[in-house]
Design a protein around this motif. Structure first.
Motif, PDB file in Angstrom:
ATOM      1  N   GLY A   8       0.769  -1.227   0.000  1.00 27.36           N
ATOM      2  CA  GLY A   8       0.000   0.000   0.000  1.00 27.36           C
ATOM      3  C   GLY A   8       0.802   1.280   0.000  1.00 27.36           C
ATOM      4  O   GLY A   8       0.231   2.370  -0.076  1.00 27.36           O
ATOM      5  N   GLY A   9       2.114   1.188   0.121  1.00 33.48           N
ATOM      6  CA  GLY A   9       2.915   2.404   0.100  1.00 33.48           C
ATOM      7  C   GLY A   9       2.992   2.996  -1.292  1.00 33.48           C
ATOM      8  O   GLY A   9       2.505   2.421  -2.262  1.00 33.48           O
ATOM      9  N   GLY A  10       3.601   4.183  -1.391  1.00 33.32           N
ATOM     10  CA  GLY A  10       3.755   4.812  -2.686  1.00 33.32           C
ATOM     11  C   GLY A  10       3.978   6.300  -2.570  1.00 33.32           C
ATOM     12  O   GLY A  10       4.275   6.812  -1.482  1.00 33.32           O
ATOM     13  N   LEU A  11       3.819   6.965  -3.710  1.00 35.47           N
ATOM     14  CA  LEU A  11       3.994   8.414  -3.790  1.00 35.47           C
ATOM     15  C   LEU A  11       2.619   9.083  -3.826  1.00 35.47           C
ATOM     16  O   LEU A  11       1.747   8.672  -4.597  1.00 35.47           O
ATOM     17  CB  LEU A  11       4.779   8.766  -5.053  1.00 35.47           C
ATOM     18  N   ARG A  19      -3.584   3.809   2.045  1.00 39.91           N
ATOM     19  CA  ARG A  19      -3.966   2.778   3.005  1.00 39.91           C
ATOM     20  C   ARG A  19      -2.914   1.675   2.971  1.00 39.91           C
ATOM     21  O   ARG A  19      -2.699   1.044   1.938  1.00 39.91           O
ATOM     22  CB  ARG A  19      -5.334   2.192   2.670  1.00 39.91           C
ATOM     23  N   LEU A  20      -2.286   1.469   4.110  1.00 40.13           N
ATOM     24  CA  LEU A  20      -1.295   0.404   4.243  1.00 40.13           C
ATOM     25  C   LEU A  20      -1.971  -0.845   4.799  1.00 40.13           C
ATOM     26  O   LEU A  20      -2.868  -0.764   5.640  1.00 40.13           O
ATOM     27  CB  LEU A  20      -0.162   0.825   5.170  1.00 40.13           C
ATOM     28  N   SER A  21      -1.504  -2.003   4.326  1.00 35.39           N
ATOM     29  CA  SER A  21      -1.993  -3.280   4.826  1.00 35.39           C
ATOM     30  C   SER A  21      -0.813  -4.134   5.254  1.00 35.39           C
ATOM     31  O   SER A  21       0.267  -4.058   4.654  1.00 35.39           O
ATOM     32  CB  SER A  21      -2.783  -4.024   3.756  1.00 35.39           C
ATOM     33  N   CYS A  22      -1.036  -4.959   6.248  1.00 36.27           N
ATOM     34  CA  CYS A  22      -0.010  -5.891   6.709  1.00 36.27           C
ATOM     35  C   CYS A  22      -0.690  -7.212   7.034  1.00 36.27           C
ATOM     36  O   CYS A  22      -1.513  -7.271   7.958  1.00 36.27           O
ATOM     37  CB  CYS A  22       0.714  -5.347   7.926  1.00 36.27           C
ATOM     38  N   ALA A  23      -0.359  -8.240   6.280  1.00 32.95           N
ATOM     39  CA  ALA A  23      -0.939  -9.555   6.493  1.00 32.95           C
ATOM     40  C   ALA A  23       0.079 -10.451   7.177  1.00 32.95           C
ATOM     41  O   ALA A  23       1.207 -10.602   6.696  1.00 32.95           O
ATOM     42  CB  ALA A  23      -1.362 -10.161   5.163  1.00 32.95           C
ATOM     43  N   ASN A  82      -4.808   9.762   6.046  1.00 32.77           N
ATOM     44  CA  ASN A  82      -5.452  10.874   5.346  1.00 32.77           C
ATOM     45  C   ASN A  82      -4.699  12.172   5.621  1.00 32.77           C
ATOM     46  O   ASN A  82      -3.919  12.261   6.569  1.00 32.77           O
ATOM     47  CB  ASN A  82      -6.900  11.013   5.784  1.00 32.77           C
ATOM     48  N   SER A  83      -4.974  13.174   4.804  1.00 33.41           N
ATOM     49  CA  SER A  83      -4.345  14.492   4.979  1.00 33.41           C
ATOM     50  C   SER A  83      -2.844  14.368   5.144  1.00 33.41           C
ATOM     51  O   SER A  83      -2.251  14.965   6.058  1.00 33.41           O
ATOM     52  CB  SER A  83      -4.964  15.213   6.192  1.00 33.41           C
ATOM     53  N   LEU A  84      -2.237  13.609   4.281  1.00 30.23           N
ATOM     54  CA  LEU A  84      -0.803  13.345   4.396  1.00 30.23           C
ATOM     55  C   LEU A  84       0.022  14.606   4.199  1.00 30.23           C
ATOM     56  O   LEU A  84      -0.336  15.497   3.401  1.00 30.23           O
ATOM     57  CB  LEU A  84      -0.388  12.277   3.390  1.00 30.23           C
ATOM     58  N   LYS A  85       1.114  14.668   4.946  1.00 23.78           N
ATOM     59  CA  LYS A  85       2.015  15.817   4.918  1.00 23.78           C
ATOM     60  C   LYS A  85       3.407  15.348   4.471  1.00 23.78           C
ATOM     61  O   LYS A  85       3.753  14.183   4.651  1.00 23.78           O
ATOM     62  CB  LYS A  85       2.117  16.426   6.312  1.00 23.78           C
ATOM     63  N   PRO A  86       4.221  16.247   3.949  1.00 20.22           N
ATOM     64  CA  PRO A  86       5.583  15.857   3.571  1.00 20.22           C
ATOM     65  C   PRO A  86       6.354  15.219   4.729  1.00 20.22           C
ATOM     66  O   PRO A  86       7.165  14.310   4.503  1.00 20.22           O
ATOM     67  CB  PRO A  86       6.215  17.183   3.140  1.00 20.22           C
ATOM     68  N   GLU A  87       6.097  15.670   5.946  1.00 18.44           N
ATOM     69  CA  GLU A  87       6.811  15.098   7.095  1.00 18.44           C
ATOM     70  C   GLU A  87       6.365  13.677   7.440  1.00 18.44           C
ATOM     71  O   GLU A  87       6.947  13.038   8.314  1.00 18.44           O
ATOM     72  CB  GLU A  87       6.663  16.001   8.333  1.00 18.44           C
ATOM     73  N   ASP A  88       5.345  13.171   6.764  1.00 11.74           N
ATOM     74  CA  ASP A  88       4.956  11.770   6.924  1.00 11.74           C
ATOM     75  C   ASP A  88       5.809  10.841   6.066  1.00 11.74           C
ATOM     76  O   ASP A  88       5.689   9.616   6.168  1.00 11.74           O
ATOM     77  CB  ASP A  88       3.479  11.576   6.556  1.00 11.74           C
ATOM     78  N   THR A  89       6.646  11.414   5.232  1.00 13.74           N
ATOM     79  CA  THR A  89       7.514  10.610   4.372  1.00 13.74           C
ATOM     80  C   THR A  89       8.460   9.763   5.212  1.00 13.74           C
ATOM     81  O   THR A  89       9.176  10.281   6.070  1.00 13.74           O
ATOM     82  CB  THR A  89       8.328  11.519   3.430  1.00 13.74           C
ATOM     83  N   ALA A  90       8.430   8.455   4.971  1.00 10.13           N
ATOM     84  CA  ALA A  90       9.251   7.521   5.744  1.00 10.13           C
ATOM     85  C   ALA A  90       9.034   6.111   5.208  1.00 10.13           C
ATOM     86  O   ALA A  90       8.146   5.883   4.386  1.00 10.13           O
ATOM     87  CB  ALA A  90       8.872   7.566   7.223  1.00 10.13           C
ATOM     88  N   VAL A  91       9.839   5.197   5.705  1.00  7.37           N
ATOM     89  CA  VAL A  91       9.560   3.776   5.507  1.00  7.37           C
ATOM     90  C   VAL A  91       8.681   3.336   6.670  1.00  7.37           C
ATOM     91  O   VAL A  91       9.017   3.560   7.833  1.00  7.37           O
ATOM     92  CB  VAL A  91      10.851   2.942   5.456  1.00  7.37           C
ATOM     93  N   TYR A  92       7.566   2.737   6.343  1.00 10.62           N
ATOM     94  CA  TYR A  92       6.608   2.292   7.354  1.00 10.62           C
ATOM     95  C   TYR A  92       6.750   0.785   7.556  1.00 10.62           C
ATOM     96  O   TYR A  92       6.734   0.011   6.588  1.00 10.62           O
ATOM     97  CB  TYR A  92       5.191   2.645   6.919  1.00 10.62           C
ATOM     98  N   THR A 108       7.574  -0.556   3.934  1.00 16.49           N
ATOM     99  CA  THR A 108       7.035  -0.042   2.682  1.00 16.49           C
ATOM    100  C   THR A 108       7.234   1.467   2.660  1.00 16.49           C
ATOM    101  O   THR A 108       6.985   2.144   3.663  1.00 16.49           O
ATOM    102  CB  THR A 108       5.557  -0.425   2.501  1.00 16.49           C
ATOM    103  N   GLN A 109       7.701   1.987   1.539  1.00 17.10           N
ATOM    104  CA  GLN A 109       8.027   3.400   1.448  1.00 17.10           C
ATOM    105  C   GLN A 109       6.771   4.226   1.200  1.00 17.10           C
ATOM    106  O   GLN A 109       5.968   3.916   0.316  1.00 17.10           O
ATOM    107  CB  GLN A 109       9.016   3.636   0.300  1.00 17.10           C
ATOM    108  N   VAL A 110       6.643   5.289   1.977  1.00 13.07           N
ATOM    109  CA  VAL A 110       5.594   6.289   1.767  1.00 13.07           C
ATOM    110  C   VAL A 110       6.285   7.623   1.514  1.00 13.07           C
ATOM    111  O   VAL A 110       7.080   8.070   2.348  1.00 13.07           O
ATOM    112  CB  VAL A 110       4.652   6.388   2.976  1.00 13.07           C
ATOM    113  N   THR A 111       5.997   8.216   0.378  1.00 20.85           N
ATOM    114  CA  THR A 111       6.582   9.504   0.022  1.00 20.85           C
ATOM    115  C   THR A 111       5.470  10.501  -0.253  1.00 20.85           C
ATOM    116  O   THR A 111       4.596  10.242  -1.094  1.00 20.85           O
ATOM    117  CB  THR A 111       7.489   9.387  -1.214  1.00 20.85           C
ATOM    118  N   VAL A 112       5.496  11.605   0.478  1.00 20.71           N
ATOM    119  CA  VAL A 112       4.496  12.659   0.310  1.00 20.71           C
ATOM    120  C   VAL A 112       5.200  13.873  -0.280  1.00 20.71           C
ATOM    121  O   VAL A 112       6.011  14.510   0.374  1.00 20.71           O
ATOM    122  CB  VAL A 112       3.827  13.016   1.643  1.00 20.71           C
ATOM    123  N   SER A 113       4.880  14.151  -1.543  1.00 18.26           N
ATOM    124  CA  SER A 113       5.587  15.220  -2.253  1.00 18.26           C
ATOM    125  C   SER A 113       4.749  15.698  -3.424  1.00 18.26           C
ATOM    126  O   SER A 113       4.012  14.927  -4.045  1.00 18.26           O
ATOM    127  CB  SER A 113       6.940  14.707  -2.757  1.00 18.26           C
TER     128      SER A 113
END
Length: 114
Positions: A8-11, A19-23, A82-92, A108-113
């Motif tokens: 579920g990660g991405g740009l 939405r991230l999922s972990c099974a 929701n309402s993602l911010k650039p400072e949320d950028t990280a590996v989750y 999983t990488q999440v990049t907010v840009s």
């Protein structure tokens, strides 16, 4: 062998949602707790959100009101962001605690840009 598979990660642009999922597989006992952590470059890994087997939740102050953690069948945990911010950028990273032992997903990488 316990395995955690995240997806579920991405740009995404600022203000967007992911939405991230972990099974989890290979778990015999019901997890005591499932959660999400994140690690940004040059920073320590930090708790984002966690949920216990009884449904109690805990959030980092920085994500309260924006992120929601949920769990189904005690083996899949989700993080609605929701309402993602650039400072949320990280590996989750997904984390599961079973019988007092913690297990980690691969991240999983999440990049907010923009």
């Amino acid at each position: 062998q316990v395995q955690l598979v995240e997806s579920g990660g991405g740009l995404v642009q600022p203000g967007g949602s992911l939405r991230l999922s972990c099974a989890a597989s290979g778990i015999i006992f019901t997890p005591n707790e499932m959660g999400w952590y994140r690690q940004a470059p040059g920073k320590e890994r930090e708790l984002v959100a966690a949920i216990t087997r009884f449904g109690s939740t805990n959030y980092a102050d920085s994500v309260k009101g924006r992120f929601t953690i949920s769990m189904d069948n005690a083996k899949t945990v989700y993080l609605q962001m929701n309402s993602l911010k650039p400072e949320d950028t990280a590996v989750y990273y997904c984390n599961v605690v079973v019988a007092g032992k913690g297990y980690w997903g691969q991240g999983t990488q999440v990049t907010v840009s923009s």
